[in-house]
Design an enzyme around this catalytic site. Sequence first.
Site, mmCIF file in Angstrom:
data_model
loop_
_atom_site.group_PDB
_atom_site.id
_atom_site.type_symbol
_atom_site.label_atom_id
_atom_site.label_comp_id
_atom_site.label_asym_id
_atom_site.label_seq_id
_atom_site.Cartn_x
_atom_site.Cartn_y
_atom_site.Cartn_z
ATOM 1 N N GLU A 29 0.786 -1.238 -0.043
ATOM 2 C CA GLU A 29 -0.142 0.136 0.029
ATOM 3 C C GLU A 29 0.830 1.296 0.012
ATOM 4 O O GLU A 29 0.288 2.232 -0.242
ATOM 5 C CB GLU A 29 -1.037 -0.161 1.041
ATOM 6 C CG GLU A 29 -2.073 -1.077 1.075
ATOM 7 C CD GLU A 29 -3.054 -0.960 2.352
ATOM 8 O OE1 GLU A 29 -2.582 -0.784 3.388
ATOM 9 O OE2 GLU A 29 -4.051 -1.702 2.117
ATOM 10 N N GLU A 79 7.350 -21.929 7.264
ATOM 11 C CA GLU A 79 7.892 -21.014 8.366
ATOM 12 C C GLU A 79 8.808 -21.848 9.182
ATOM 13 O O GLU A 79 9.655 -21.182 10.129
ATOM 14 C CB GLU A 79 6.760 -20.559 9.161
ATOM 15 C CG GLU A 79 6.196 -21.862 10.216
ATOM 16 C CD GLU A 79 5.108 -21.225 11.154
ATOM 17 O OE1 GLU A 79 5.326 -21.328 12.222
ATOM 18 O OE2 GLU A 79 4.085 -20.671 10.632
#
Length: 268
Positions: free
Chosen positions: A78, A109
């Site tokens: 953004e 992960e």
Amino acid sequence: MNVTESSSNHDHLEQMSISELLTNINKEDQSVPKAVEKVIPQIEALVKEVVPRMQQGGRLFYIGAGTSGRLGILDASECPPTYGVEHGMVVGLIAGGDTAIRKAVENAEDDENQAWEDLKEHMINHKDTVIGIAASGRTPYVIGGLKKAKENGILTGSITCNPDSAVAWEAEYPIEPIVGPEFVTGSTRMKAGTAQKLVLNMISTSVMIQLGRVKGNRMVDMQLSNKKLVDRGTKMVMEMLQIDYPTAEKLLKEHGSVRKVIDFVKKS
């Protein structure tokens, strides 16, 4: 101490009405901004270190897995449309790569070496900053990435929701909003995720303002990527220059941003 995975303050959730579920979730959520407020000094300390590095051409990297990784990608993605910065100035990396944005990648992960490999693909250097995001504070992908970054003289920060975690230990500037047990035990996409999003908002917004990407309270460098944003930009120009809509729109389309219009008029 794994606060986020402690048993919920509520039980027999399946027996609650929809109204009771929504009301109790909302009550839990009200603790989040209070937890974030307590760590403002921690956020400030990190931002003060990030800004001068970015003024010298440094970049900001977020690394995380699951919800935490996705929140980092959201914040990074953004920044270009909001502040007109180049893609690559703020970068979100997630364990498992782009596939993991929409679908969980099993065991991704758990690889303690992969984050550093991902960072090296971006030619990371000493001007950059790496912020590890992990609600539990024990994600190997994040721990390993911060450790290697620190070893290579790169500024490190973290956002975790458990106190004194392994992730925070590896970060020079840890941020620890402690939100307490989740409404659904262990579902850290809830309060922990909200806290992480609030902290990320605070970091990126304050950094961009410090870098001069806001004038007054306006996004003068925002990308004019759709009609809504062209309209918003036109109204900014109207207000700032006290001119009519057609003239403002014409100037905006000619120059490509609110800032460039203002600079052009000042020089005229």
